[in-house]
Motif scaffolding. Structure first.
Motif, PDB file in Angstrom:
ATOM      1  N   THR A  97       0.816  -1.211   0.000  1.00  0.00           N
ATOM      2  CA  THR A  97       0.000   0.000   0.000  1.00  0.00           C
ATOM      3  C   THR A  97       0.850   1.262   0.000  1.00  0.00           C
ATOM      4  OG1 THR A  97      -0.235   0.001   2.418  1.00  0.00           O
ATOM      5  CG2 THR A  97      -1.972  -1.095   1.141  1.00  0.00           C
ATOM      6  N   LEU A  98       2.122   1.155   0.342  1.00  0.00           N
ATOM      7  CA  LEU A  98       2.994   2.333   0.363  1.00  0.00           C
ATOM      8  C   LEU A  98       3.796   2.511  -0.918  1.00  0.00           C
ATOM      9  CD1 LEU A  98       2.607   1.511   3.538  1.00  0.00           C
ATOM     10  CD2 LEU A  98       4.346   3.256   3.804  1.00  0.00           C
ATOM     11  N   ARG A  99       3.607   1.637  -1.890  1.00  0.00           N
ATOM     12  CA  ARG A  99       4.407   1.689  -3.116  1.00  0.00           C
ATOM     13  C   ARG A  99       4.296   3.062  -3.765  1.00  0.00           C
ATOM     14  NH1 ARG A  99      -0.332  -0.121  -3.844  1.00  0.00           N
ATOM     15  NH2 ARG A  99      -1.548   0.259  -5.738  1.00  0.00           N
ATOM     16  N   GLY A 100       5.470   3.628  -4.071  1.00  0.00           N
ATOM     17  CA  GLY A 100       5.530   4.874  -4.808  1.00  0.00           C
ATOM     18  C   GLY A 100       5.200   6.135  -4.031  1.00  0.00           C
ATOM     19  N   LEU A 101       4.962   6.038  -2.734  1.00  0.00           N
ATOM     20  CA  LEU A 101       4.616   7.222  -1.951  1.00  0.00           C
ATOM     21  C   LEU A 101       5.862   7.893  -1.366  1.00  0.00           C
ATOM     22  CD1 LEU A 101       1.495   6.099   0.132  1.00  0.00           C
ATOM     23  CD2 LEU A 101       1.548   7.417  -1.998  1.00  0.00           C
ATOM     24  N   THR A 102       5.760   9.175  -1.164  1.00  0.00           N
ATOM     25  CA  THR A 102       6.807   9.912  -0.461  1.00  0.00           C
ATOM     26  C   THR A 102       6.622   9.710   1.041  1.00  0.00           C
ATOM     27  OG1 THR A 102       5.474  11.911  -0.227  1.00  0.00           O
ATOM     28  CG2 THR A 102       6.804  11.696  -2.259  1.00  0.00           C
ATOM     29  N   ASP A 103       7.624  10.080   1.803  1.00  0.00           N
ATOM     30  CA  ASP A 103       7.502  10.020   3.262  1.00  0.00           C
ATOM     31  C   ASP A 103       6.333  10.884   3.737  1.00  0.00           C
ATOM     32  OD1 ASP A 103       9.691   8.306   3.475  1.00  0.00           O
ATOM     33  OD2 ASP A 103      11.100   9.929   3.899  1.00  0.00           O
ATOM     34  N   GLU A 104       6.170  12.037   3.126  1.00  0.00           N
ATOM     35  CA  GLU A 104       5.096  12.945   3.523  1.00  0.00           C
ATOM     36  C   GLU A 104       3.729  12.329   3.262  1.00  0.00           C
ATOM     37  OE1 GLU A 104       7.783  13.867   1.580  1.00  0.00           O
ATOM     38  OE2 GLU A 104       8.807  14.848   3.251  1.00  0.00           O
ATOM     39  N   GLN A 105       3.561  11.697   2.105  1.00  0.00           N
ATOM     40  CA  GLN A 105       2.295  11.042   1.805  1.00  0.00           C
ATOM     41  C   GLN A 105       2.040   9.881   2.761  1.00  0.00           C
ATOM     42  OE1 GLN A 105       3.341  10.386  -2.351  1.00  0.00           O
ATOM     43  NE2 GLN A 105       1.406  11.395  -2.954  1.00  0.00           N
ATOM     44  N   ALA A 106       3.082   9.120   3.057  1.00  0.00           N
ATOM     45  CA  ALA A 106       2.934   7.963   3.952  1.00  0.00           C
ATOM     46  C   ALA A 106       2.583   8.379   5.371  1.00  0.00           C
ATOM     47  CB  ALA A 106       4.219   7.142   3.952  1.00  0.00           C
ATOM     48  N   ALA A 107       2.964   9.577   5.762  1.00  0.00           N
ATOM     49  CA  ALA A 107       2.661  10.076   7.105  1.00  0.00           C
ATOM     50  C   ALA A 107       1.318  10.798   7.162  1.00  0.00           C
ATOM     51  CB  ALA A 107       3.768  11.020   7.569  1.00  0.00           C
ATOM     52  N   GLN A 108       0.724  11.021   6.026  1.00  0.00           N
ATOM     53  CA  GLN A 108      -0.526  11.792   5.934  1.00  0.00           C
ATOM     54  C   GLN A 108      -1.721  11.037   6.517  1.00  0.00           C
ATOM     55  OE1 GLN A 108      -1.303  12.954   1.878  1.00  0.00           O
ATOM     56  NE2 GLN A 108      -3.456  13.370   2.282  1.00  0.00           N
ATOM     57  N   ARG A 109      -2.555  11.763   7.245  1.00  0.00           N
ATOM     58  CA  ARG A 109      -3.861  11.257   7.671  1.00  0.00           C
ATOM     59  C   ARG A 109      -4.850  11.634   6.589  1.00  0.00           C
ATOM     60  NH1 ARG A 109      -5.677  14.141  12.350  1.00  0.00           N
ATOM     61  NH2 ARG A 109      -7.533  12.912  11.996  1.00  0.00           N
ATOM     62  N   SER A 110      -5.401  10.651   5.909  1.00  0.00           N
ATOM     63  CA  SER A 110      -6.277  10.936   4.773  1.00  0.00           C
ATOM     64  C   SER A 110      -7.736  10.577   5.036  1.00  0.00           C
ATOM     65  CB  SER A 110      -5.774  10.192   3.535  1.00  0.00           C
ATOM     66  OG  SER A 110      -5.851   8.802   3.760  1.00  0.00           O
ATOM     67  N   THR A 111      -8.027  10.057   6.215  1.00  0.00           N
ATOM     68  CA  THR A 111      -9.396   9.679   6.570  1.00  0.00           C
ATOM     69  C   THR A 111      -9.712  10.276   7.939  1.00  0.00           C
ATOM     70  OG1 THR A 111      -8.772   7.642   7.720  1.00  0.00           O
ATOM     71  CG2 THR A 111      -9.109   7.467   5.346  1.00  0.00           C
ATOM     72  N   ALA A 112     -10.885   9.972   8.450  1.00  0.00           N
ATOM     73  CA  ALA A 112     -11.277  10.453   9.779  1.00  0.00           C
ATOM     74  C   ALA A 112     -10.424   9.821  10.868  1.00  0.00           C
ATOM     75  CB  ALA A 112     -12.748  10.136  10.026  1.00  0.00           C
ATOM     76  N   SER A 113      -9.756   8.730  10.551  1.00  0.00           N
ATOM     77  CA  SER A 113      -8.914   8.011  11.504  1.00  0.00           C
ATOM     78  C   SER A 113      -7.621   8.763  11.774  1.00  0.00           C
ATOM     79  CB  SER A 113      -8.581   6.632  10.930  1.00  0.00           C
ATOM     80  OG  SER A 113      -7.606   5.981  11.698  1.00  0.00           O
ATOM     81  N   PHE A 158       2.010   4.519  16.609  1.00  0.00           N
ATOM     82  CA  PHE A 158       1.063   4.656  15.503  1.00  0.00           C
ATOM     83  C   PHE A 158       1.391   5.832  14.587  1.00  0.00           C
ATOM     84  CE2 PHE A 158      -1.485   2.139  18.431  1.00  0.00           C
ATOM     85  CZ  PHE A 158      -2.145   1.259  17.585  1.00  0.00           C
ATOM     86  N   HIS A 159       2.474   6.547  14.877  1.00  0.00           N
ATOM     87  CA  HIS A 159       2.795   7.756  14.124  1.00  0.00           C
ATOM     88  C   HIS A 159       4.254   7.743  13.690  1.00  0.00           C
ATOM     89  CE1 HIS A 159      -1.042   9.440  15.348  1.00  0.00           C
ATOM     90  NE2 HIS A 159      -0.774   8.998  16.556  1.00  0.00           N
ATOM     91  N   MET A 160       4.496   8.238  12.481  1.00  0.00           N
ATOM     92  CA  MET A 160       5.860   8.394  11.999  1.00  0.00           C
ATOM     93  C   MET A 160       6.433   9.631  12.679  1.00  0.00           C
ATOM     94  SD  MET A 160       7.165   8.054   8.101  1.00  0.00           S
ATOM     95  CE  MET A 160       7.454   9.643   7.402  1.00  0.00           C
ATOM     96  N   ALA A 161       7.482   9.445  13.445  1.00  0.00           N
ATOM     97  CA  ALA A 161       8.089  10.531  14.202  1.00  0.00           C
ATOM     98  C   ALA A 161       9.000  11.366  13.300  1.00  0.00           C
ATOM     99  CB  ALA A 161       8.903   9.972  15.374  1.00  0.00           C
ATOM    100  N   GLU A 162       9.293  12.556  13.755  1.00  0.00           N
ATOM    101  CA  GLU A 162      10.221  13.433  13.032  1.00  0.00           C
ATOM    102  C   GLU A 162      11.540  12.686  12.809  1.00  0.00           C
ATOM    103  OE1 GLU A 162      11.580  17.830  12.428  1.00  0.00           O
ATOM    104  OE2 GLU A 162       9.710  17.268  13.391  1.00  0.00           O
ATOM    105  N   GLY A 163      12.030  12.729  11.597  1.00  0.00           N
ATOM    106  CA  GLY A 163      13.293  12.082  11.263  1.00  0.00           C
ATOM    107  C   GLY A 163      13.129  10.642  10.783  1.00  0.00           C
ATOM    108  N   GLU A 164      11.981  10.043  11.003  1.00  0.00           N
ATOM    109  CA  GLU A 164      11.755   8.683  10.499  1.00  0.00           C
ATOM    110  C   GLU A 164      11.387   8.756   9.022  1.00  0.00           C
ATOM    111  OE1 GLU A 164      10.318   5.915  14.159  1.00  0.00           O
ATOM    112  OE2 GLU A 164       8.777   7.241  13.336  1.00  0.00           O
ATOM    113  N   THR A 165      11.715   7.696   8.310  1.00  0.00           N
ATOM    114  CA  THR A 165      11.396   7.586   6.890  1.00  0.00           C
ATOM    115  C   THR A 165      10.709   6.254   6.634  1.00  0.00           C
ATOM    116  OG1 THR A 165      13.479   6.498   6.332  1.00  0.00           O
ATOM    117  CG2 THR A 165      13.448   8.933   6.263  1.00  0.00           C
TER     118      THR A 165
END
Length: 172
Positions: free
Chosen positions: A28-44, A88-95
């Motif tokens: 599900t993460l294929r081709g995404l940037t770190d920013e996109q992968a860290a994004q909350r895109s739903t109500a969750s 449950f969250h990507m911390a600053e500096g994580e990729t």
């Protein structure tokens, strides 16, 4: 099939099932940037990167439970709960690359444990928690089945999150 072949086949099937669910989650993460992968895109509160981090942490903890019992599980004090929630969250500096590398290490360790464990029927008492039946014990086999189900459930979450980011779907 002889009696000695059955456990090896069962272990291979369990490892294969783990790897299949891990693939679906990772995909599900294929081709995404770190920013996109860290994004909350739903109500969750969940993000794709957060799911990878959480599943790796949970799998590691359950593997430790197989070996060490309930002492391997997170406590319920404030510090343990804060650490659990941070998982449950990507911390600053994580990729994403770093989260995948950590998850790969956990997966290798779990697979090795599963192949080398003397007895899949070996049990440990579950820690006291409202979501576990009092006095319940789980075999190593039951723990692995639980981990497979957890990864599959989160792969489903990941599909919804990914589709909300850019319309991509894991299947179809």
């Amino acid at each position: 099939m002889t009696r000695t072949e059955q456990p090896d086949r069962e272990r291979a099937d369990l490892v294969e099932s783990l790897n299949r669910q891990r693939f679906f989650l990772r995909n599900t993460l294929r081709g995404l940037t770190d920013e996109q992968a860290a994004q909350r895109s739903t109500a969750s509160e969940l993000s794709l990167a957060g799911l990878i981090k959480h599943v790796a942490m949970a799998e590691r903890q359950w593997a430790e439970f197989i070996v060490h019992g309930p002492s391997a599980m997170s406590g319920s004090d404030e510090q343990a709960m804060a650490a659990w929630m941070a998982g449950f969250h990507m911390a600053e500096g994580e990729t994403v690359e770093g989260l995948f590398a950590a998850y790969d290490d956990v997966a290798r360790s779990t697979d090795e444990l599963l192949r080398e464990l003397p007895d899949l029927d070996a049990e440990q008492p579950l820690p006291e928690a409202p979501w576990f039946q009092p006095g319940a014990r789980w075999s190593a086999r039951r723990v692995v089945l639980h981990v497979i189900a957890e990864i599959a459930q989160h792969a489903g979450h990941a599909d919804i999150i990914r589709e909300s980011i850019d319309g991509a779907k894991s299947m179809g």
